[in-house]
Design an enzyme around this catalytic site. Structure first.
Site, mmCIF file in Angstrom:
data_model
loop_
_atom_site.group_PDB
_atom_site.id
_atom_site.type_symbol
_atom_site.label_atom_id
_atom_site.label_comp_id
_atom_site.label_asym_id
_atom_site.label_seq_id
_atom_site.Cartn_x
_atom_site.Cartn_y
_atom_site.Cartn_z
ATOM 1 N N GLY A 8 -0.543 -3.518 5.367
ATOM 2 C CA GLY A 8 -1.549 -4.570 5.358
ATOM 3 C C GLY A 8 -2.297 -4.685 6.662
ATOM 4 N N THR A 66 0.857 -1.183 0.000
ATOM 5 C CA THR A 66 0.000 0.000 0.000
ATOM 6 C C THR A 66 0.891 1.229 0.000
ATOM 7 O OG1 THR A 66 -1.669 -1.208 1.265
ATOM 8 C CG2 THR A 66 -1.759 1.181 1.414
#
Length: 518
Positions: free
Chosen positions: A411, A328
């Protein structure tokens, strides 16, 4: 007419993205424009972590002090069939491949953010991203490491091979050139988000997805629109902590902060660190068992904040479900006019589905692998349903105004990274000190991990380590400044309105606080 001088703060995980944000500020943009320019650039230069084929969730605070959450997480296709998926894959979905792809929400999310208060046109926001894709950028340290680590799991898709592996496995410094993606970004620059969802790119994109075996159709793209909702909030001391509500796991952070206060856990970064991480372990089990899309599955957020899980904590996975990990990007931005953004965008696992749609050059995320194939699970795969989501932007304010803008990757460990970063900042650390400090993450970060595994950086302070050793958590040593414990980015707003920004040294990032002339 001259503009009012502005101070802008930005922290991102890649220096090129930070420079794009600075240019947006210099062109007359605010924190929204800076965050969007950074996100667009990251979608080119950091494909192991983010692409325009992924999702976005953000918090946006306006000059009046109102904060809203933009949830641009895309649903499963309307034609998806859970029984067919079970027949194809067994009890669980694979980690990668076309069957893990849900509707990409990020570009629609950008559009919503821009309409909330952005000052620049698409052409100014996309300038650097288009150039990076067309002309190429050097492969960064983090990207090169991801190619090495994921070599065995990527390369099965022709579009991915053509885009990233045509000259062999890239190494640091190699040129990353994506000419097809450049054309797609130009189309979005010129036609807005509609170019992808109901315009110039749509037919080719949908046809390409169908040839790959996807069930996503033109109607799924046309009908997708992000939600703009109120944040989930809790008080913590003199602060108010704001994050994203379900289908995201933002509640995990609020749940644990509440337990720290109620249970008198006074030294959570020192002698009580183990007690805090035990509470994150328990909250993770609640997330894995109960969190789902509230639009489809009935449920009370109070149960998430206070309830207990029934799952056995030593099992690697729950039946039919793989716990969320993920790759991410987090962008933290704020400016002196009163706009602030915490923007989180992702392809989920490294390189997402590892599938590139050839006509657009879009790397697709694998967010659908977060669904369960167990029909009894609240998070069971269903048409039009959003999966359990790990993206969670965070802001913190008090009676005087905004204090912290926090954004992280990591995550399933994102709530824990936010907690450790913010607790340090609340104790007086600078933004750089807060994101750089040693930390730990409990829960699965790699295949085969169990919920009680906790990754601990070697330079964690002795009192915190001793407190972990007194728990039943299974300590796994990890090197100092390791990407496995995530990239954090933080902006601190001082009581006098002054800004401070820090980017995690575990990433390729940079932070900036600068004045921009009127």
């Amino acid at each position: 007419m001259s503009r009012t001088p502005l101070t802008g703060a930005i922290a991102t995980p890649h220096a090129d993205a930070t420079r794009s944000a600075e240019r947006a500020f210099a062109r007359g943009g605010n924190a929204i424009d800076a965050a969007l320019a950074a996100a667009a650039t990251l979608s080119v230069v950091y494909p192991h972590n983010v692409s325009i084929g992924g999702d976005l969730i953000a918090l946006v605070r306006d000059p009046s002090g109102r904060t809203r959450c933009v949830n641009a997480s895309g649903p499963a296709a309307s034609a998806v069939d859970r029984a067919a998926m079970r027949e194809a894959h067994g009890e669980v979905l694979p980690y990668r491949g076309i069957d893990t792809v849900t509707v990409p929400g990020a570009v629609r999310g950008w559009e919503v953010l821009r309409r909330m208060g952005g000052q620049l046109g698409w052409e100014e926001i996309f300038t650097d991203a288009v150039a990076a894709a067309r002309d190429g950028v050097p492969v960064s340290r983090s990207l090169a490491a991801a190619f090495r680590e994921e070599e065995a799991a990527i390369g099965f898709d022709a579009g991915f091979r053509d885009t990233f592996l045509a000259q062999g496995l890239p190494v640091k410094g190699d040129a990353l050139v994506q000419p097809v993606l450049a054309q797609t970004l130009e189309a979005i620059r010129d036609g807005g988000a509609a170019a992808l969802y109901d315009g110039e790119l749509t037919a080719g994109f949908v046809d390409g997805l169908a040839r790959l075996g996807s069930r996503i159709g033109a109607a799924d793209l046309l009908l997708f629109h992000p939600e703009v909702v109120e944040p989930l909030t809790t008080s913590f001391g003199s602060y108010r902590v704001l994050t994203s509500p379900p289908n995201t796991h933002g509640f995990v952070l609020l749940r644990v902060l509440g337990e720290l206060e109620r249970q008198g856990i006074a030294d959570p970064l020192g002698a009580d660190f183990g007690r805090m991480m035990e509470r994150f372990f328990a909250a993770n089990l609640v997330r894995d068992e109960l969190l789902a899309d509230p639009r489809v599955t009935s449920g009370d957020v109070t149960e998430l904040l206070t309830g207990d899980a029934t799952a056995h904590g030593d099992e690697p996975v729950l039946p039919g479900f793989r716990r969320p990990r993920g790759d991410t990007v987090g962008i933290a931005a704020s400016d002196s006019s009163g706009w602030s953004v915490s923007l989180i965008q992702s392809v989920y696992h490294a390189f997402g589905a590892a599938v590139v749609e050839p006509s657009t050059g879009i790397l697709l995320h694998n967010r659908g692998t977060g669904f369960s194939l167990d029909p009894a699970s609240p998070n069971a795969l269903a048409p039009g349903k959003r999966p359990l989501h790990t993206l969670m932007p965070v802001m913190v304010d008090d009676a005087s105004g905004l204090r912290f803008v926090s954004a992280t990757m990591g995550g399933q460990g994102q709530p824990q990274i936010h907690a450790q970063t913010l607790l340090r900042a609340m104790a007086g650390a600078t933004a750089r000190e807060a994101v750089s400090a040693p930390r730990a993450i409990v829960g699965p970060q790699r295949d085969g991990d169990t919920p009680s595994d906790i990754y601990v950086e070697g330079n964690l302070a002795a009192p915190a380590r001793a407190s972990l050793e007194a728990t039943r958590l299974h300590i796994i040593e990890t090197p100092d400044a390791d990407e496995l414990v995530g990239h954090a980015n933080l902006v601190i707003v001082g009581a006098d309105g002054g800004l401070d920004a820090g980017s995690d040294p575990r990433s390729d990032g940079a932070a900036s606080v600068r004045g921009y002339a009127g």
